[in-house]
Design a protein around this motif. Structure first.
Motif, PDB file in Angstrom:
ATOM      1  N   GLY A  86       5.690  -4.426  -2.378  1.00  0.00           N
ATOM      2  CA  GLY A  86       4.965  -3.539  -1.472  1.00  0.00           C
ATOM      3  C   GLY A  86       3.746  -2.916  -2.133  1.00  0.00           C
ATOM      4  N   GLY A  87       3.478  -3.301  -3.379  1.00  0.00           N
ATOM      5  CA  GLY A  87       2.374  -2.725  -4.135  1.00  0.00           C
ATOM      6  C   GLY A  87       2.839  -2.337  -5.528  1.00  0.00           C
ATOM      7  N   PRO A  88       1.925  -1.922  -6.393  1.00  0.00           N
ATOM      8  CA  PRO A  88       2.268  -1.632  -7.794  1.00  0.00           C
ATOM      9  C   PRO A  88       2.701  -0.190  -8.060  1.00  0.00           C
ATOM     10  N   ASN A  89       2.670   0.683  -7.040  1.00  0.00           N
ATOM     11  CA  ASN A  89       2.878   2.112  -7.280  1.00  0.00           C
ATOM     12  C   ASN A  89       4.204   2.422  -7.963  1.00  0.00           C
ATOM     13  N   ALA A  90       5.288   1.831  -7.445  1.00  0.00           N
ATOM     14  CA  ALA A  90       6.610   2.162  -7.984  1.00  0.00           C
ATOM     15  C   ALA A  90       6.808   1.583  -9.374  1.00  0.00           C
ATOM     16  N   SER A  91       6.436   0.330  -9.583  1.00  0.00           N
ATOM     17  CA  SER A  91       6.635  -0.287 -10.906  1.00  0.00           C
ATOM     18  C   SER A  91       5.790   0.409 -11.963  1.00  0.00           C
ATOM     19  N   ARG A  92       4.569   0.796 -11.598  1.00  0.00           N
ATOM     20  CA  ARG A  92       3.720   1.520 -12.543  1.00  0.00           C
ATOM     21  C   ARG A  92       4.325   2.888 -12.863  1.00  0.00           C
TER      22      ARG A  92
END
Length: 403
Positions: A86-92
Protein backbone atom coordinates in the motif's frame (compact mmCIF):
# COMPACT_ATOMS: atom_id res chain seq x y z
CA UNK A 1 25.02 -8.98 30.82
CA UNK A 2 23.84 -7.48 27.59
CA UNK A 3 27.10 -5.71 26.92
CA UNK A 4 25.97 -5.21 23.33
CA UNK A 5 23.17 -2.98 24.62
CA UNK A 6 25.63 -0.80 26.45
CA UNK A 7 28.34 -0.61 23.81
CA UNK A 8 26.57 -0.03 20.52
CA UNK A 9 28.37 2.88 18.89
CA UNK A 10 27.08 3.05 15.37
CA UNK A 11 29.44 4.03 12.57
CA UNK A 12 29.14 5.11 8.94
CA UNK A 13 30.39 3.15 5.98
CA UNK A 14 29.76 3.02 2.26
CA UNK A 15 28.25 0.03 0.45
CA UNK A 16 30.19 -1.94 -2.07
CA UNK A 17 30.11 -0.65 -5.66
CA UNK A 18 27.07 -1.94 -7.49
CA UNK A 19 29.08 -2.55 -10.64
CA UNK A 20 30.17 -5.88 -9.17
CA UNK A 21 26.68 -7.27 -8.78
CA UNK A 22 26.37 -8.98 -12.13
CA UNK A 23 29.89 -10.36 -12.57
CA UNK A 24 28.68 -13.76 -11.47
CA UNK A 25 27.72 -16.26 -14.16
CA UNK A 26 29.21 -17.24 -17.51
CA UNK A 27 25.97 -17.22 -19.49
CA UNK A 28 25.73 -13.39 -19.46
CA UNK A 29 28.48 -10.79 -19.56
CA UNK A 30 28.55 -7.96 -17.06
CA UNK A 31 25.60 -5.64 -17.60
CA UNK A 32 25.73 -1.89 -18.05
CA UNK A 33 26.21 -0.57 -14.49
CA UNK A 34 24.45 2.71 -15.29
CA UNK A 35 21.19 0.85 -15.94
CA UNK A 36 21.40 -0.90 -12.55
CA UNK A 37 22.72 1.70 -10.13
CA UNK A 38 19.33 3.22 -9.32
CA UNK A 39 17.65 -0.17 -8.79
CA UNK A 40 20.20 -2.19 -6.83
CA UNK A 41 21.94 -1.81 -3.51
CA UNK A 42 24.18 -4.28 -1.82
CA UNK A 43 26.97 -4.93 0.63
CA UNK A 44 29.06 -7.89 -0.50
CA UNK A 45 30.37 -8.87 2.90
CA UNK A 46 30.41 -7.45 6.40
CA UNK A 47 31.36 -8.75 9.83
CA UNK A 48 29.07 -9.51 12.72
CA UNK A 49 29.93 -11.06 16.07
CA UNK A 50 29.43 -14.64 14.93
CA UNK A 51 30.63 -14.57 11.33
CA UNK A 52 29.96 -12.67 8.12
CA UNK A 53 26.84 -11.20 6.55
CA UNK A 54 25.80 -10.19 3.04
CA UNK A 55 22.85 -8.00 2.04
CA UNK A 56 21.26 -7.07 -1.29
CA UNK A 57 18.11 -5.25 -2.44
CA UNK A 58 16.49 -4.74 -5.84
CA UNK A 59 13.66 -2.29 -6.49
CA UNK A 60 10.61 -3.08 -8.61
CA UNK A 61 7.99 -0.59 -7.42
CA UNK A 62 7.96 3.10 -8.34
CA UNK A 63 8.80 3.75 -4.70
CA UNK A 64 10.59 0.92 -2.94
CA UNK A 65 8.43 -0.74 -0.30
CA UNK A 66 11.08 -3.10 1.10
CA UNK A 67 13.08 -1.71 4.00
CA UNK A 68 15.64 -3.64 6.01
CA UNK A 69 18.48 -3.38 8.48
CA UNK A 70 21.37 -5.27 10.01
CA UNK A 71 22.62 -4.12 13.43
CA UNK A 72 25.92 -5.53 14.65
CA UNK A 73 27.39 -5.24 18.13
CA UNK A 74 30.07 -6.96 20.18
CA UNK A 75 27.97 -9.94 21.24
CA UNK A 76 24.68 -9.71 19.33
CA UNK A 77 23.32 -9.41 15.79
CA UNK A 78 19.94 -8.05 14.69
CA UNK A 79 18.28 -8.49 11.27
CA UNK A 80 15.03 -6.86 10.14
CA UNK A 81 13.14 -7.33 6.85
CA UNK A 82 10.06 -5.10 6.38
CA UNK A 83 8.06 -5.71 3.19
CA UNK A 84 5.51 -2.93 2.86
CA UNK A 85 2.22 -2.91 0.97
CA UNK A 86 0.00 0.00 0.00
CA UNK A 87 3.08 2.23 -0.01
CA UNK A 88 6.38 2.57 1.89
CA UNK A 89 5.07 4.44 4.96
CA UNK A 90 4.70 1.48 7.30
CA UNK A 91 7.89 -0.37 6.32
CA UNK A 92 9.92 2.83 6.58
CA UNK A 93 8.37 3.58 9.99
CA UNK A 94 9.13 0.09 11.30
CA UNK A 95 12.75 0.29 10.12
CA UNK A 96 13.17 3.45 12.22
CA UNK A 97 11.34 2.32 15.37
CA UNK A 98 11.30 -1.45 15.90
CA UNK A 99 14.97 -1.92 16.80
CA UNK A 100 14.72 1.07 19.15
CA UNK A 101 11.80 -0.64 20.92
CA UNK A 102 13.63 -3.96 21.09
CA UNK A 103 16.70 -2.23 22.52
CA UNK A 104 14.63 -0.48 25.20
CA UNK A 105 12.69 -3.59 26.21
CA UNK A 106 15.81 -5.75 26.35
CA UNK A 107 17.35 -3.26 28.75
CA UNK A 108 14.23 -3.27 30.91
CA UNK A 109 14.14 -7.09 31.06
CA UNK A 110 17.91 -7.56 31.22
CA UNK A 111 17.72 -10.23 28.54
CA UNK A 112 16.59 -11.17 25.04
CA UNK A 113 13.62 -13.53 24.79
CA UNK A 114 10.68 -14.39 22.58
CA UNK A 115 8.52 -12.19 24.77
CA UNK A 116 10.86 -9.22 24.27
CA UNK A 117 10.58 -9.65 20.49
CA UNK A 118 6.80 -9.88 20.72
CA UNK A 119 6.55 -6.78 22.90
CA UNK A 120 8.81 -4.84 20.53
CA UNK A 121 6.56 -5.73 17.59
CA UNK A 122 3.37 -4.76 19.44
CA UNK A 123 4.93 -1.50 20.68
CA UNK A 124 5.87 -0.61 17.10
CA UNK A 125 2.36 -1.47 15.91
CA UNK A 126 0.84 0.79 18.54
CA UNK A 127 3.16 3.64 17.59
CA UNK A 128 2.28 3.32 13.92
CA UNK A 129 -1.46 3.23 14.67
CA UNK A 130 -0.97 6.38 16.74
CA UNK A 131 0.62 7.99 13.67
CA UNK A 132 -2.34 6.86 11.55
CA UNK A 133 -4.74 8.43 14.04
CA UNK A 134 -2.76 11.67 14.08
CA UNK A 135 -2.49 12.06 10.29
CA UNK A 136 -5.71 10.43 9.08
CA UNK A 137 -7.47 13.76 8.63
CA UNK A 138 -4.95 14.99 6.08
CA UNK A 139 -3.88 11.59 4.68
CA UNK A 140 -6.76 9.10 5.07
CA UNK A 141 -5.17 6.43 2.87
CA UNK A 142 -2.47 5.91 5.50
CA UNK A 143 -5.05 3.71 7.20
CA UNK A 144 -4.60 1.22 4.34
CA UNK A 145 -0.80 1.04 4.55
CA UNK A 146 0.90 -1.90 6.24
CA UNK A 147 3.99 -4.06 6.27
CA UNK A 148 5.12 -7.61 6.80
CA UNK A 149 7.80 -7.85 9.47
CA UNK A 150 10.56 -10.43 9.96
CA UNK A 151 13.18 -9.93 12.66
CA UNK A 152 15.92 -12.11 14.03
CA UNK A 153 18.32 -11.67 16.95
CA UNK A 154 21.37 -13.82 17.73
CA UNK A 155 22.42 -13.53 21.35
CA UNK A 156 24.27 -15.90 23.69
CA UNK A 157 24.34 -18.64 21.07
CA UNK A 158 20.59 -18.54 20.48
CA UNK A 159 18.57 -17.31 17.52
CA UNK A 160 15.26 -15.60 18.24
CA UNK A 161 12.87 -14.95 15.34
CA UNK A 162 9.56 -13.07 15.11
CA UNK A 163 7.50 -13.00 11.93
CA UNK A 164 4.32 -11.44 10.56
CA UNK A 165 3.39 -11.91 6.91
CA UNK A 166 5.17 -13.85 4.19
CA UNK A 167 8.81 -12.88 4.45
CA UNK A 168 10.78 -15.94 5.43
CA UNK A 169 13.82 -17.12 7.41
CA UNK A 170 15.49 -20.34 6.26
CA UNK A 171 18.48 -21.96 7.96
CA UNK A 172 21.03 -24.10 6.15
CA UNK A 173 22.20 -26.93 8.39
CA UNK A 174 24.46 -29.90 7.85
CA UNK A 175 22.44 -33.10 7.63
CA UNK A 176 23.40 -36.68 8.43
CA UNK A 177 24.63 -37.23 4.88
CA UNK A 178 26.96 -34.20 5.20
CA UNK A 179 24.75 -32.26 2.79
CA UNK A 180 23.49 -28.83 3.81
CA UNK A 181 19.71 -28.97 3.92
CA UNK A 182 17.14 -26.18 4.19
CA UNK A 183 14.94 -25.82 7.25
CA UNK A 184 12.25 -23.15 7.26
CA UNK A 185 12.23 -21.30 10.57
CA UNK A 186 9.12 -19.20 9.98
CA UNK A 187 5.60 -19.79 8.81
CA UNK A 188 4.17 -17.79 5.90
CA UNK A 189 1.00 -15.96 7.00
CA UNK A 190 -0.43 -15.84 3.48
CA UNK A 191 -4.00 -16.98 2.80
CA UNK A 192 -2.82 -18.37 -0.52
CA UNK A 193 -1.83 -21.35 1.65
CA UNK A 194 -4.72 -23.64 2.48
CA UNK A 195 -3.65 -24.14 6.10
CA UNK A 196 -3.59 -20.38 6.65
CA UNK A 197 -7.05 -19.99 5.08
CA UNK A 198 -8.36 -22.68 7.39
CA UNK A 199 -6.77 -20.98 10.38
CA UNK A 200 -8.44 -17.67 9.50
CA UNK A 201 -11.79 -19.34 8.83
CA UNK A 202 -11.65 -21.08 12.22
CA UNK A 203 -11.23 -17.68 13.88
CA UNK A 204 -14.25 -16.22 12.02
CA UNK A 205 -16.66 -19.17 11.68
CA UNK A 206 -19.71 -16.94 11.12
CA UNK A 207 -18.14 -14.86 8.34
CA UNK A 208 -18.37 -16.71 4.99
CA UNK A 209 -16.45 -13.91 3.23
CA UNK A 210 -13.50 -13.80 5.62
CA UNK A 211 -11.27 -15.12 2.81
CA UNK A 212 -12.26 -14.56 -0.82
CA UNK A 213 -10.66 -15.72 -4.06
CA UNK A 214 -10.56 -13.17 -6.84
CA UNK A 215 -8.68 -13.69 -10.09
CA UNK A 216 -6.93 -16.75 -8.72
CA UNK A 217 -5.64 -14.93 -5.62
CA UNK A 218 -6.94 -15.51 -2.09
CA UNK A 219 -7.26 -12.45 0.14
CA UNK A 220 -8.60 -11.64 3.60
CA UNK A 221 -12.00 -9.99 2.95
CA UNK A 222 -10.90 -9.83 -0.69
CA UNK A 223 -8.38 -7.12 0.24
CA UNK A 224 -5.11 -8.42 1.69
CA UNK A 225 -3.09 -11.58 1.06
CA UNK A 226 -1.43 -11.73 4.48
CA UNK A 227 -3.28 -12.45 7.70
CA UNK A 228 -0.70 -10.83 10.02
CA UNK A 229 0.93 -7.44 9.57
CA UNK A 230 1.87 -4.16 11.22
CA UNK A 231 -0.45 -1.33 10.17
CA UNK A 232 -3.46 -1.95 7.87
CA UNK A 233 -5.56 0.00 10.36
CA UNK A 234 -8.61 -0.18 8.09
CA UNK A 235 -8.70 -3.96 8.65
CA UNK A 236 -8.45 -3.61 12.42
CA UNK A 237 -10.42 -0.61 13.66
CA UNK A 238 -14.02 0.48 12.87
CA UNK A 239 -13.19 4.19 12.67
CA UNK A 240 -11.24 3.47 9.49
CA UNK A 241 -13.08 0.68 7.70
CA UNK A 242 -16.38 2.49 8.21
CA UNK A 243 -14.98 5.73 6.83
CA UNK A 244 -16.82 6.60 3.56
CA UNK A 245 -13.60 7.47 1.73
CA UNK A 246 -11.91 4.19 2.68
CA UNK A 247 -15.05 2.25 1.82
CA UNK A 248 -15.34 3.92 -1.56
CA UNK A 249 -11.68 3.40 -2.41
CA UNK A 250 -11.36 -0.23 -1.31
CA UNK A 251 -14.95 -1.41 -1.78
CA UNK A 252 -15.06 -3.10 1.60
CA UNK A 253 -17.78 -5.74 1.24
CA UNK A 254 -19.29 -5.38 4.71
CA UNK A 255 -18.32 -4.09 8.17
CA UNK A 256 -16.09 -6.30 10.32
CA UNK A 257 -17.23 -7.36 13.76
CA UNK A 258 -13.61 -7.38 14.95
CA UNK A 259 -10.09 -7.00 13.48
CA UNK A 260 -9.45 -9.37 10.58
CA UNK A 261 -5.67 -8.87 10.47
CA UNK A 262 -3.53 -9.33 13.58
CA UNK A 263 -0.19 -7.81 14.66
CA UNK A 264 0.65 -10.89 16.76
CA UNK A 265 3.91 -12.39 15.46
CA UNK A 266 4.75 -16.05 15.31
CA UNK A 267 7.84 -16.69 17.44
CA UNK A 268 10.73 -19.12 17.22
CA UNK A 269 13.72 -19.81 19.46
CA UNK A 270 16.62 -21.99 18.35
CA UNK A 271 19.85 -22.80 20.19
CA UNK A 272 22.43 -22.71 17.40
CA UNK A 273 24.45 -25.86 16.82
CA UNK A 274 27.77 -26.44 14.99
CA UNK A 275 25.72 -27.97 12.16
CA UNK A 276 23.89 -24.64 11.59
CA UNK A 277 25.86 -22.91 8.83
CA UNK A 278 23.89 -19.83 7.77
CA UNK A 279 20.48 -18.17 7.83
CA UNK A 280 18.73 -16.57 4.85
CA UNK A 281 16.30 -13.77 5.72
CA UNK A 282 14.34 -12.57 2.68
CA UNK A 283 11.14 -10.88 1.59
CA UNK A 284 8.65 -12.94 -0.39
CA UNK A 285 10.00 -11.51 -3.65
CA UNK A 286 12.82 -14.07 -3.40
CA UNK A 287 10.66 -17.03 -2.41
CA UNK A 288 8.30 -16.42 -5.33
CA UNK A 289 11.05 -17.75 -7.60
CA UNK A 290 13.29 -19.95 -5.44
CA UNK A 291 12.49 -22.86 -3.15
CA UNK A 292 14.11 -23.02 0.28
CA UNK A 293 16.51 -25.74 -0.87
CA UNK A 294 17.42 -23.95 -4.10
CA UNK A 295 18.38 -20.85 -2.10
CA UNK A 296 20.43 -22.90 0.37
CA UNK A 297 22.20 -24.75 -2.45
CA UNK A 298 23.25 -21.44 -4.02
CA UNK A 299 24.73 -20.23 -0.73
CA UNK A 300 26.64 -23.50 -0.36
CA UNK A 301 28.00 -23.51 -3.90
CA UNK A 302 29.45 -19.99 -4.10
CA UNK A 303 31.81 -17.77 -2.07
CA UNK A 304 30.39 -15.72 0.79
CA UNK A 305 31.26 -12.35 -0.74
CA UNK A 306 28.31 -11.11 -2.79
CA UNK A 307 26.11 -14.12 -2.01
CA UNK A 308 23.01 -12.04 -1.25
CA UNK A 309 23.38 -10.33 -4.64
CA UNK A 310 23.74 -13.73 -6.27
CA UNK A 311 20.46 -14.90 -4.72
CA UNK A 312 18.72 -11.73 -5.94
CA UNK A 313 20.16 -12.20 -9.41
CA UNK A 314 19.05 -15.85 -9.55
CA UNK A 315 15.51 -14.83 -8.66
CA UNK A 316 15.58 -12.19 -11.40
CA UNK A 317 16.81 -14.73 -13.93
CA UNK A 318 13.88 -16.96 -13.00
CA UNK A 319 11.50 -14.00 -13.38
CA UNK A 320 12.87 -13.28 -16.87
CA UNK A 321 12.69 -16.94 -17.85
CA UNK A 322 9.09 -17.12 -16.67
CA UNK A 323 8.20 -14.35 -19.14
CA UNK A 324 10.40 -15.70 -21.95
CA UNK A 325 12.55 -12.57 -21.94
CA UNK A 326 16.32 -12.32 -22.46
CA UNK A 327 17.96 -11.41 -19.18
CA UNK A 328 19.84 -8.36 -20.46
CA UNK A 329 16.62 -6.93 -21.90
CA UNK A 330 14.76 -7.79 -18.71
CA UNK A 331 17.30 -5.95 -16.60
CA UNK A 332 16.77 -2.73 -18.54
CA UNK A 333 13.12 -2.52 -17.47
CA UNK A 334 12.50 0.64 -15.41
CA UNK A 335 11.11 0.66 -11.89
CA UNK A 336 7.33 0.57 -11.85
CA UNK A 337 7.26 -1.46 -15.06
CA UNK A 338 9.36 -4.09 -13.31
CA UNK A 339 6.55 -4.68 -10.81
CA UNK A 340 4.68 -6.57 -13.54
CA UNK A 341 7.50 -9.13 -13.45
CA UNK A 342 8.71 -9.24 -9.84
CA UNK A 343 8.34 -7.58 -6.45
CA UNK A 344 10.95 -5.61 -4.51
CA UNK A 345 13.42 -8.20 -3.20
CA UNK A 346 15.53 -7.99 -0.05
CA UNK A 347 17.98 -10.72 1.00
CA UNK A 348 20.22 -10.91 4.08
CA UNK A 349 22.50 -13.92 4.57
CA UNK A 350 23.95 -14.37 8.05
CA UNK A 351 26.82 -16.86 8.23
CA UNK A 352 27.40 -18.62 11.54
CA UNK A 353 30.95 -19.63 12.48
CA UNK A 354 30.57 -22.05 15.42
CA UNK A 355 33.86 -21.13 17.08
CA UNK A 356 32.69 -17.50 17.36
CA UNK A 357 29.52 -18.49 19.21
CA UNK A 358 31.60 -19.68 22.15
CA UNK A 359 33.96 -16.74 22.60
CA UNK A 360 33.99 -12.98 22.27
CA UNK A 361 35.06 -11.85 18.80
CA UNK A 362 35.61 -8.37 17.50
CA UNK A 363 32.90 -7.06 15.21
CA UNK A 364 32.38 -3.47 14.05
CA UNK A 365 29.34 -1.87 15.67
CA UNK A 366 27.36 -0.85 12.60
CA UNK A 367 23.83 -0.05 11.55
CA UNK A 368 23.39 -1.11 7.93
CA UNK A 369 20.12 -0.06 6.27
CA UNK A 370 19.03 -1.71 3.05
CA UNK A 371 18.85 0.39 -0.14
CA UNK A 372 20.85 3.35 1.20
CA UNK A 373 23.76 4.87 -0.68
CA UNK A 374 25.47 5.58 2.65
CA UNK A 375 25.01 3.51 5.77
CA UNK A 376 24.08 6.04 8.44
CA UNK A 377 24.39 5.93 12.21
CA UNK A 378 21.38 4.60 14.05
CA UNK A 379 18.62 7.04 14.99
CA UNK A 380 19.85 7.10 18.58
CA UNK A 381 23.19 7.19 20.37
CA UNK A 382 24.07 5.43 23.59
CA UNK A 383 25.39 8.15 25.88
CA UNK A 384 25.66 6.36 29.19
CA UNK A 385 24.92 2.96 30.66
CA UNK A 386 25.03 2.51 34.41
CA UNK A 387 24.73 -0.71 36.32
CA UNK A 388 22.68 -0.41 39.52
CA UNK A 389 22.26 -2.51 42.70
CA UNK A 390 22.36 -6.28 43.05
CA UNK A 391 19.82 -6.89 40.31
CA UNK A 392 22.24 -5.46 37.71
CA UNK A 393 19.49 -3.39 36.16
CA UNK A 394 20.59 -1.19 33.28
CA UNK A 395 19.80 2.42 32.60
CA UNK A 396 20.10 3.85 29.11
CA UNK A 397 20.16 7.54 28.29
CA UNK A 398 19.25 8.25 24.66
CA UNK A 399 20.26 11.19 22.59
CA UNK A 400 18.07 11.64 19.51
CA UNK A 401 19.77 12.24 16.19
CA UNK A 402 17.86 14.12 13.50
CA UNK A 403 17.59 12.31 10.16
Amino acid sequence: MLSWLGNVAFACCRPDPIVRIMNMDDDDKRLDASSLASLFWGRDLGKHSFGDFSIAVVQANDVIEDHSQVETAQDATFVGIYDGHGGPNASRFVSKHLFHNLFRLALEKGTISEDVLRRAVIATENEFLALVRKTFGTNPLIAAVGTCCLIGVIWEGTLYVANLGDSRAVIGCLGKSKVVVAEQLTRDHNVGLEEVREEVRSLYPHDPSIVVEEGGTWRVKGLLQVSRAIGDAFMKQPEYYRNPLINAYYHIPEPFNRPVVTPEPSLNRRVLQPSDKFIIFASDGLWEFLTNQQAVDIVVQYPRAGIAKRLVERALREAAKKRWMHFNKFMKLPKGKRREFHDDITVVVIFIDPELLEREAFAPELSVSGFSDVVRPSSFSVMEVEEHDSSSSLELIFESVED
